[in-house]
Scaffold this active site. Structure first.
Site, mmCIF file in Angstrom:
data_model
loop_
_atom_site.group_PDB
_atom_site.id
_atom_site.type_symbol
_atom_site.label_atom_id
_atom_site.label_comp_id
_atom_site.label_asym_id
_atom_site.label_seq_id
_atom_site.Cartn_x
_atom_site.Cartn_y
_atom_site.Cartn_z
ATOM 1 N N HIS A 57 -3.734 -5.272 -0.018
ATOM 2 C CA HIS A 57 -3.761 -5.636 0.904
ATOM 3 C C HIS A 57 -3.299 -7.040 1.406
ATOM 4 C CE1 HIS A 57 -4.039 -1.881 3.747
ATOM 5 N NE2 HIS A 57 -4.188 -1.448 2.524
ATOM 6 N N GLU B 287 -2.173 -9.386 3.093
ATOM 7 C CA GLU B 287 -2.270 -10.076 4.389
ATOM 8 C C GLU B 287 -4.044 -9.962 5.402
ATOM 9 O OE1 GLU B 287 -3.975 -5.472 5.392
ATOM 10 O OE2 GLU B 287 -1.244 -6.692 4.418
ATOM 11 N N CYS C 15 0.831 -0.836 0.077
ATOM 12 C CA CYS C 15 -0.091 -0.144 0.085
ATOM 13 C C CYS C 15 0.828 1.257 -0.011
ATOM 14 C CB CYS C 15 -1.078 0.190 1.182
ATOM 15 S SG CYS C 15 -2.558 0.949 1.172
#
Length: 358
Positions: free
Chosen positions: A325, A327, A240
């Site tokens: 993202h 994750e 990001c």
């Protein structure tokens, strides 16, 4: 419950009912399209300085628990919802979203026509808004805070594990990024946003991750020289804001989107295979493709909706950066493989063994 209003700097007024701390609050008004994960969204440090509008009409219906926070502190300036559930039903629920907002001293509004509000933001572009209990003239605002400084760790922190040593440079990292690395068995050293190349070099890490974070990446121009040195000397992954900073460090440019990408349903195409991943995103700025040196970088991913750059890889260095993202908290989990791929490249280059916790 007291009546309140969201005043936009462009003149529009949206009535509702005050929730949370019920104090006046001003911030950049942005919207998120996710249907779940409101706790993770509210606690994401990348929302520092912003008022979050939830597109999904019902928020708070499964409560709030101790495990799903992305940071210890909520940095958002406000929350806007169509409905807010005050009697959640879930086995892990410990308190309501409204109680969380009150405890965090964050204001909000519920009962707002969020559909019309989102249409207005899409028409006007991202604008400032004021949560207040009265209709009045929008205040003149000139000062802007350096948001990364507010959300970054102050002191280095070490999380021990037997595997590869990863430095995580903190521009406002989500807890789930740290947990993804720890799950892979990595030792992680968390460093402040202003970490220098010499400080990182002194730790002799096996790799470096540049985290997500709030605000305009150009506010960190004083760190770009160190970012380039770090990512040139160590295998690196940018996420990001970290992606944008790596691009800037190598001479590319960034630009602000009209209303950003925020939600858990953004389709991203892998250029080499044509495969589409659904990704979690939260950002206002993107890397300008025409500014990239394509003899140095290849574009790995593009956003299907608007064609913007979603990932780059250096042609000669072990350097990867993605706008979304991986994750994936809150989901989806399509691109979590990028962590293991990044670490695999480290293990292949060094004698460090993988101690991934399965």
């Amino acid at each position: 419950m007291e009546k309140g209003y969201l005043l936009l700097e462009t003149g529009e007024i949206f009535p509702g009912t005050l929730i949370g701390s019920q104090e006046e609050s001003i911030g950049e008004v942005v919207f998120n399209t996710s249907m779940t994960g409101y706790q993770e969204i509210m606690s994401d440090p990348s929302y520092a300085g912003q008022i979050i509008v939830f597109c999904y009409p019902l928020i708070g219906n499964y409560g709030v628990n101790a495990n799903d926070f992305e940071a210890e502190t909520l940095y958002a300036k406000g929350i806007i919802t169509g409905e807010l559930c005050t009697a959640p039903n879930h086995y892990s629920s410990e308190r309501t979203a409204d109680i969380l907002l009150k405890g965090s001293k964050i204001s909000g509004l519920t009962g707002v026509d969020t559909r019309e509000l989102v249409k207005t933001i899409r028409k006007r572009g991202t604008v400032k808004g004021l949560i207040t209990n009265e209709i009045k003239q929008f205040p003149t605002t000139t000062s802007t805070n350096f948001l990364v400084k507010e959300v970054s760790t102050i002191q280095p922190k070490v999380f021990e594990n037997p595997g590869a040593h990863i430095v995580l440079i903190d521009y406002g990292h989500k807890k789930s990024i740290l947990h993804a690395l720890l799950k892979e068995g990595c030792k992680v050293t968390l460093l402040p946003y202003h970490a220098t190349f010499e400080q990182v070099k002194a730790l002799s890490p096996d790799g470096v991750v540049f985290s997500n974070g709030p605000g305009n990446p150009e506010e960190l121009k004083n760190q770009l020289a160190d970012i380039k040195m770090i990512s040139t000397h160590f295998p690196s992954l940018g996420i990001c804001l970290g992606h944008q900073l790596i691009a800037l460090a190598f001479g590319a440019k960034t630009q602000k989107l009209r209303f950003g990408h925020r939600g858990g349903n953004h389709p991203v195409k892998e250029i080499s295979t044509g495969k589409v991943f659904i990704t979690s995103q939260n950002h206002s700025y993107v890397v300008k493709e025409e500014s990239l040196d394509l003899s140095e970088f290849e574009v790995l991913f593009k956003n299907i909706n608007d064609g913007t750059v979603e990932g780059i890889r250096h042609r000669n260095l072990p350097l990867l950066a993605v706008q979304f993202h991986p994750e994936a908290n809150p989901g989806p989990h399509d691109t979590t493989y990028l962590f293991s791929s990044f670490l695999k490249s480290i293990y292949e280059r060094t004698e460090v063994k993988s101690y991934a916790i399965k």
